[in-house]
Design an enzyme around this catalytic site. Structure first.
Site, PDB file in Angstrom:
ATOM      1  N   LYS A   4      -8.699   7.931   9.398  1.00  0.00           N
ATOM      2  CA  LYS A   4      -7.900   6.935   8.671  1.00  0.00           C
ATOM      3  C   LYS A   4      -8.701   5.650   8.603  1.00  0.00           C
ATOM      4  CE  LYS A   4      -3.761   6.542   6.848  1.00  0.00           C
ATOM      5  NZ  LYS A   4      -2.890   7.583   6.287  1.00  0.00           N
ATOM      6  N   ASP A  37      -3.111   5.127   0.781  1.00  0.00           N
ATOM      7  CA  ASP A  37      -2.000   4.950   1.722  1.00  0.00           C
ATOM      8  C   ASP A  37      -1.335   3.642   1.266  1.00  0.00           C
ATOM      9  OD1 ASP A  37      -0.963   6.147   4.485  1.00  0.00           O
ATOM     10  OD2 ASP A  37      -0.889   3.990   4.721  1.00  0.00           O
TER      11      ASP A  37
HETATM   12  P1  NDP Z   1       3.001   2.082  -1.075  1.00  0.00           P
HETATM   13  O1  NDP Z   1       2.070   0.956  -0.857  1.00  0.00           O
HETATM   14  O2  NDP Z   1       3.010   2.774  -2.384  1.00  0.00           O
HETATM   15  O3  NDP Z   1       4.502   1.654  -0.756  1.00  0.00           O
HETATM   16  C1  NDP Z   1       4.851   1.138   0.491  1.00  0.00           C
HETATM   17  C2  NDP Z   1       6.329   0.790   0.481  1.00  0.00           C
HETATM   18  O4  NDP Z   1       6.733   0.508   1.798  1.00  0.00           O
HETATM   19  C3  NDP Z   1       6.629  -0.428  -0.345  1.00  0.00           C
HETATM   20  O5  NDP Z   1       7.922  -0.320  -0.853  1.00  0.00           O
HETATM   21  C4  NDP Z   1       6.522  -1.541   0.695  1.00  0.00           C
HETATM   22  O6  NDP Z   1       7.236  -2.727   0.361  1.00  0.00           O
HETATM   23  C5  NDP Z   1       7.139  -0.877   1.895  1.00  0.00           C
HETATM   24  N1  NDP Z   1       6.597  -1.495   3.101  1.00  0.00           N
HETATM   25  C6  NDP Z   1       5.299  -1.499   3.511  1.00  0.00           C
HETATM   26  N2  NDP Z   1       5.144  -2.189   4.639  1.00  0.00           N
HETATM   27  C7  NDP Z   1       6.390  -2.619   4.944  1.00  0.00           C
HETATM   28  C8  NDP Z   1       6.895  -3.387   6.013  1.00  0.00           C
HETATM   29  N3  NDP Z   1       6.095  -3.834   6.997  1.00  0.00           N
HETATM   30  N4  NDP Z   1       8.222  -3.613   6.014  1.00  0.00           N
HETATM   31  C9  NDP Z   1       9.029  -3.147   5.031  1.00  0.00           C
HETATM   32  N5  NDP Z   1       8.609  -2.414   3.986  1.00  0.00           N
HETATM   33  C10 NDP Z   1       7.309  -2.166   3.954  1.00  0.00           C
HETATM   34  O7  NDP Z   1       2.679   3.130   0.099  1.00  0.00           O
HETATM   35  P2  NDP Z   1       3.031   4.668   0.190  1.00  0.00           P
HETATM   36  O8  NDP Z   1       4.289   4.977  -0.508  1.00  0.00           O
HETATM   37  O9  NDP Z   1       1.801   5.421  -0.149  1.00  0.00           O
HETATM   38  O10 NDP Z   1       3.214   4.843   1.766  1.00  0.00           O
HETATM   39  C11 NDP Z   1       4.487   4.744   2.394  1.00  0.00           C
HETATM   40  C12 NDP Z   1       4.446   5.442   3.735  1.00  0.00           C
HETATM   41  O11 NDP Z   1       4.112   6.829   3.554  1.00  0.00           O
HETATM   42  C13 NDP Z   1       3.404   4.916   4.732  1.00  0.00           C
HETATM   43  O12 NDP Z   1       3.907   5.076   6.040  1.00  0.00           O
HETATM   44  C14 NDP Z   1       2.229   5.882   4.547  1.00  0.00           C
HETATM   45  O13 NDP Z   1       1.406   5.913   5.680  1.00  0.00           O
HETATM   46  C15 NDP Z   1       2.986   7.181   4.348  1.00  0.00           C
HETATM   47  N6  NDP Z   1       2.274   8.261   3.691  1.00  0.00           N
HETATM   48  C16 NDP Z   1       1.691   8.093   2.472  1.00  0.00           C
HETATM   49  C17 NDP Z   1       1.052   9.152   1.853  1.00  0.00           C
HETATM   50  C18 NDP Z   1       0.490   9.037   0.487  1.00  0.00           C
HETATM   51  O14 NDP Z   1       0.035  10.059  -0.035  1.00  0.00           O
HETATM   52  N7  NDP Z   1       0.501   7.886  -0.154  1.00  0.00           N
HETATM   53  C19 NDP Z   1       0.931  10.457   2.521  1.00  0.00           C
HETATM   54  C20 NDP Z   1       1.651  10.555   3.769  1.00  0.00           C
HETATM   55  C21 NDP Z   1       2.277   9.487   4.324  1.00  0.00           C
HETATM   56  P3  NDP Z   1       6.406  -4.082   0.065  1.00  0.00           P
HETATM   57  O15 NDP Z   1       5.804  -3.853  -1.305  1.00  0.00           O
HETATM   58  O16 NDP Z   1       7.407  -5.158   0.090  1.00  0.00           O
HETATM   59  O17 NDP Z   1       5.366  -4.213   1.128  1.00  0.00           O
HETATM   60  O1  2IT Z   2      -0.893   9.678   5.655  1.00  0.00           O
HETATM   61  C1  2IT Z   2      -1.383  10.484   4.831  1.00  0.00           C
HETATM   62  O2  2IT Z   2      -1.330  11.701   5.023  1.00  0.00           O
HETATM   63  C2  2IT Z   2      -2.020   9.941   3.636  1.00  0.00           C
HETATM   64  N1  2IT Z   2      -1.989   8.730   3.433  1.00  0.00           N
HETATM   65  C3  2IT Z   2      -2.716  10.869   2.679  1.00  0.00           C
HETATM   66  C4  2IT Z   2      -4.083  11.206   3.159  1.00  0.00           C
HETATM   67  C5  2IT Z   2      -4.947  11.977   2.181  1.00  0.00           C
HETATM   68  O3  2IT Z   2      -6.114  12.159   2.535  1.00  0.00           O
HETATM   69  O4  2IT Z   2      -4.497  12.400   1.121  1.00  0.00           O
END
Ligand code: NDP
Ligand code: 2IT
Length: 446
Positions: free
Chosen positions: A126, A166
């Protein structure tokens, strides 16, 4: 705690002071491992536990860039290459002001077992930076990504380390990062990053995969109790990549999703979230969640601050960030009649919240299993890149569905085998750990 685990835990705490999220992630995995160590004394003999908690390599670097006013800005970049027993290091990059070594280590540690659970040939890693993309222009984002990659490129490669997105890193950022990698190396090495645009090596379904996968995993959990998504009232947190696509899939399966949130607060829409409007505001305009309620005043209201988990729901999908669903939120959700909870985000539920769900008999899908669809589809993207092929949406979604059903079944079977039927946390931790530990044993002391 078991003495074998306690000894390693104290080494982890000493070596990684002040990294609370990492300690939490280690504790959650260790809590599942007593029976594994009893069954496999060879793991402790070869110090697998101690080795697995120490990243193979950790990189910290300066990221200098010039903002639109001409001022020099300095951020800190990270990449934790945690474990390559099963394949090249694989895992996303997070750009958020809260990023520090402890967050990247917790995410990298989770990633090892999540990736193992997919059954695919990917190790765990990561990275990210304490850069805040909010309010930055497109030019600033591009210059930041270029500077970040100018340092990181030397550590990457399709057989070495393959980042993706992420929080704060989506298709736009992956484009800037890929462009800079290509320019520096003079190689069109498609497999070095995933989450690319479909016209330049990306995979269909990768943008949808994490959210879709979370819902597919939940569907499998519900199926064990002869339930479906049809008619469920669903609470989702977040409004980014994962949340948006979880909402789409849940509604496609007949549920009504009534919430979405960001760090400013949450919206409740009793008519069900309008995903086109949400996507226009969050993905196109990059606006705030309050604007959703302003444009849908008939059915939606915005709650400034507060907890999205105050809203009654039968299914809850936390899809924002770590430690966003606390013990008291879990108690409220149980009272409101929640029957299933799945973590779209990484470690969104505290361990106490997870205990409340387990004690109340709520189906609980941990992030390692429930959000693995994203990285699994990244592995499918790598597969397409390696064969210089691109698959249809339907075929790729079918592969994702099979993978999520496989992960569910692997968790369920392992939990049964280790005497904890229905405990997906134990199933995911044990199954992921054993696969990595076996490979590490086979590869000798490295
Ligand atoms: P994005 O940046 O697209 O969206 C993040 C969302 O979470 C936004 O709505 C953001 O709001 C909110 N957020 C982030 N930090 C905070 C905080 N400290 N308090 C409150 N709200 C918060 O990210 P993703 O959708 O990609 O990721 C979301 C989660 O999913 C994370 O935990 C990530 O690690 C996990 N994840 C993502 C994957 C992927 O493929 N993208 C795969 C597996 C897991 P704001 O804009 O106000 O910050
Ligand atoms: O937390 C996760 O699994 C991710 N942000 C996706 C990682 C990836 O390599 O697609």
């Amino acid at each position: 705690m078991d003495t074998r685990l306690e000894a390693v835990r104290s080494i982890v705490l000493d070596r990684n002071p002040g990294e609370g999220e990492f300690h939490q992630a280690v504790d959650e995995v260790f809590a599942s491992l007593v029976a594994v160590l009893d069954k496999h004394p060879e793991f402790a003999e070869a110090s697998i536990l101690e080795r697995i908690c120490e990243p193979e390599r950790q990189i910290i670097f300066r990221v200098p860039w010039v903002d639109d006013t001409g001022k020099v800005q300095i951020n800190r970049g990270f990449r934790v290459e945690f474990n390559s027993a099963l394949g090249p290091f694989k895992g996303g990059l997070r750009f958020h002001p809260s990023v520090y070594q402890g967050i990247i280590k917790f995410l990298g540690f989770e990633q090892i077992f999540k990736n193992a659970l997919t059954g695919m040939p990917i190790g765990g890693g990561k990275g990210g930076a304490d850069f805040d993309p909010r309010g930055r222009s497109e030019g600033e984002i591009m210059r930041f990504c270029q500077s970040f990659m100018t340092e990181l490129y030397r550590h990457l490669g399709e057989y070495t380390d393959v980042p993706a997105g992420d929080i704060g890193v989506g298709g736009r950022e992956i484009g800037f990062l890929f462009g800079q990698y290509k320019r520096i190396t003079n190689r069109y090495e498609s497999g070095v990053l995933t989450g690319k645009g479909t016209s330049w090596g990306g995979s269909l379904v990768r943008p949808e995969a994490t959210g879709y996968g979370t819902v597919l995993f939940t569907q499998e959990m519900l199926r064990t109790r002869k339930q479906t998504f049809d008619g469920q009232r669903v609470a989702v947190s977040g409004s980014g990549n994962v949340a948006l696509h979880a909402i789409v899939k849940a509604q496609e399966l007949g549920a009504k999703v009534v919430t979405a949130s960001d760090s400013s607060g949450f919206v409740v829409d009793e008519a069900g979230i309008d995903v086109d409007l949400l996507s226009q505001i969050k993905e196109v305009e990059r606006g705030r969640i309050g604007e959703y309620a302003e444009r849908r005043q008939e059915t939606a209201k915005f709650v400034d601050g507060g907890s999205v988990w105050d809203v009654d729901a039968t299914v809850a999908l936390p899809c924002a960030t770590q430690n966003e669903l606390l013990e008291e939120d879990a108690v409220k959700l149980v009272k409101s009649g929640v029957t299933a909870v799945a973590e779209g985000a990484n470690m969104p539920c505290t361990s106490k919240a997870a205990d409340v769900f387990h004690d109340a008999g709520v189906l609980f899908g941990p992030g390692k299993a429930a959000n693995a669809g994203g990285v699994a589809t990244s592995a499918l993207e790598m597969q397409q890149n390696a064969s210089r092929d691109s698959w249809t949406f339907e075929y790729t979604e079918e592969r994702l569905t099979d993978i999520m059903v496989g992960i569910h079944d692997r968790c369920a079977t392992t939990a049964d085998e280790y005497g904890q039927p229905g405990n997906y946390v134990a199933g995911a931790n044990i199954s992921g750990f054993v696969r990595v530990a076996d490979a590490m044993l086979a590869q000798g002391v490295i």
